[in-house]
Motif scaffolding. Structure first.
Motif, PDB file in Angstrom:
ATOM      1  N   LEU A   1       5.924   6.240 -29.170  1.00 36.45           N
ATOM      2  CA  LEU A   1       6.946   6.875 -28.324  1.00 36.45           C
ATOM      3  C   LEU A   1       7.636   5.855 -27.421  1.00 36.45           C
ATOM      4  O   LEU A   1       8.859   5.907 -27.223  1.00 36.45           O
ATOM      5  CB  LEU A   1       6.329   7.986 -27.484  1.00 36.45           C
ATOM      6  CG  LEU A   1       5.928   9.246 -28.232  1.00 36.45           C
ATOM      7  CD1 LEU A   1       5.167  10.192 -27.301  1.00 36.45           C
ATOM      8  CD2 LEU A   1       7.144   9.936 -28.817  1.00 36.45           C
ATOM      9  N   PHE A   2       6.868   4.933 -26.887  1.00 37.19           N
ATOM     10  CA  PHE A   2       7.422   3.882 -26.025  1.00 37.19           C
ATOM     11  C   PHE A   2       8.362   2.979 -26.820  1.00 37.19           C
ATOM     12  O   PHE A   2       9.466   2.658 -26.366  1.00 37.19           O
ATOM     13  CB  PHE A   2       6.281   3.090 -25.402  1.00 37.19           C
ATOM     14  CG  PHE A   2       6.650   2.323 -24.162  1.00 37.19           C
ATOM     15  CD1 PHE A   2       7.605   2.783 -23.281  1.00 37.19           C
ATOM     16  CD2 PHE A   2       6.004   1.131 -23.869  1.00 37.19           C
ATOM     17  CE1 PHE A   2       7.927   2.079 -22.137  1.00 37.19           C
ATOM     18  CE2 PHE A   2       6.318   0.410 -22.732  1.00 37.19           C
ATOM     19  CZ  PHE A   2       7.285   0.890 -21.867  1.00 37.19           C
TER      20      PHE A   2
ATOM     21  N   SER B   1       2.739  -1.463 -21.903  1.00 37.96           N
ATOM     22  CA  SER B   1       1.581  -1.246 -22.776  1.00 37.96           C
ATOM     23  C   SER B   1       0.292  -1.689 -22.101  1.00 37.96           C
ATOM     24  O   SER B   1      -0.733  -0.989 -22.177  1.00 37.96           O
ATOM     25  CB  SER B   1       1.763  -1.990 -24.095  1.00 37.96           C
ATOM     26  OG  SER B   1       2.863  -1.488 -24.798  1.00 37.96           O
TER      27      SER B   1
ATOM     28  N   MET C   1      -0.540   0.881 -19.411  1.00 38.81           N
ATOM     29  CA  MET C   1      -1.115   2.095 -19.995  1.00 38.81           C
ATOM     30  C   MET C   1      -2.533   1.846 -20.502  1.00 38.81           C
ATOM     31  O   MET C   1      -3.402   2.707 -20.381  1.00 38.81           O
ATOM     32  CB  MET C   1      -0.234   2.623 -21.126  1.00 38.81           C
ATOM     33  CG  MET C   1       1.072   3.228 -20.661  1.00 38.81           C
ATOM     34  SD  MET C   1       1.995   4.065 -21.951  1.00 38.81           S
ATOM     35  CE  MET C   1       2.423   2.722 -23.036  1.00 38.81           C
TER      36      MET C   1
ATOM     37  N   THR D   1       1.419   7.122 -27.880  1.00 41.41           N
ATOM     38  CA  THR D   1       2.191   6.643 -26.726  1.00 41.41           C
ATOM     39  C   THR D   1       2.894   5.331 -27.041  1.00 41.41           C
ATOM     40  O   THR D   1       4.012   5.096 -26.576  1.00 41.41           O
ATOM     41  CB  THR D   1       1.303   6.478 -25.482  1.00 41.41           C
ATOM     42  OG1 THR D   1       0.226   5.596 -25.782  1.00 41.41           O
ATOM     43  CG2 THR D   1       0.789   7.810 -24.998  1.00 41.41           C
TER      44      THR D   1
ATOM     45  N   SER E   1      -2.375   4.852 -26.535  1.00 43.67           N
ATOM     46  CA  SER E   1      -2.814   5.322 -27.849  1.00 43.67           C
ATOM     47  C   SER E   1      -1.703   5.005 -28.839  1.00 43.67           C
ATOM     48  O   SER E   1      -0.621   4.535 -28.461  1.00 43.67           O
ATOM     49  CB  SER E   1      -3.104   6.823 -27.821  1.00 43.67           C
ATOM     50  OG  SER E   1      -1.907   7.553 -27.634  1.00 43.67           O
TER      51      SER E   1
ATOM     52  N   LEU F   1      -4.346   5.261 -20.903  1.00 45.65           N
ATOM     53  CA  LEU F   1      -3.294   6.122 -21.449  1.00 45.65           C
ATOM     54  C   LEU F   1      -2.720   5.608 -22.762  1.00 45.65           C
ATOM     55  O   LEU F   1      -1.872   6.253 -23.362  1.00 45.65           O
ATOM     56  CB  LEU F   1      -2.147   6.250 -20.432  1.00 45.65           C
ATOM     57  CG  LEU F   1      -2.517   6.818 -19.071  1.00 45.65           C
ATOM     58  CD1 LEU F   1      -1.342   6.692 -18.118  1.00 45.65           C
ATOM     59  CD2 LEU F   1      -2.954   8.255 -19.209  1.00 45.65           C
TER      60      LEU F   1
END
Length: 107
Positions: free
Chosen positions: A76-77, A60, A63, A73, A70, A68
């Motif tokens: 999803l992670f 995290s 990203m 994301t 958000s 990247l």
């Protein structure tokens, strides 16, 4: 500015620090709560969960630094790591079930 190698060492060191801290806290908490189990099982479970949490935190932050990160994301992670944890749990459940076998000696 730090180069690619500097960022690699930073995130690797951060991952190792988070992993070590979380795994130690996890083992200590598990040993205090469940004293009847073997310590090696506590270590295995705590290490696996520390790995996933360390990946979540370090990934995290990586990203976020690259722009990247958000809500999508992050979700999803988290979903990916949750599915991975469930896969590990199902394999460990099958393995523990296979290790246990009742005695079939009838005399």
């Amino acid at each position: 500015r730090a180069g690619t190698l500097g960022f690699f060492f930073f995130y690797t060191t951060l991952f190792a620090a988070v992993f070590g801290t979380v795994s130690q806290i996890g083992v200590a908490a598990r040993v205090l709560i469940r004293k009847d189990e073997i310590v090696s099982r506590h270590v295995m479970r705590a290490s696996r969960q520390a790995l996933f949490l360390s990946l979540l935190i370090t990934g995290s932050l990586f990203m976020l630094s690259r722009g990247l990160f958000s809500l999508l994301t992050a979700l999803l992670f988290i979903a990916f790591l949750t599915i991975l944890e469930l896969v590990f749990l199902s394999f460990s459940h099958v393995r523990h079930k296979a290790e246990w076998s009742p005695s079939l000696d009838i005399e």
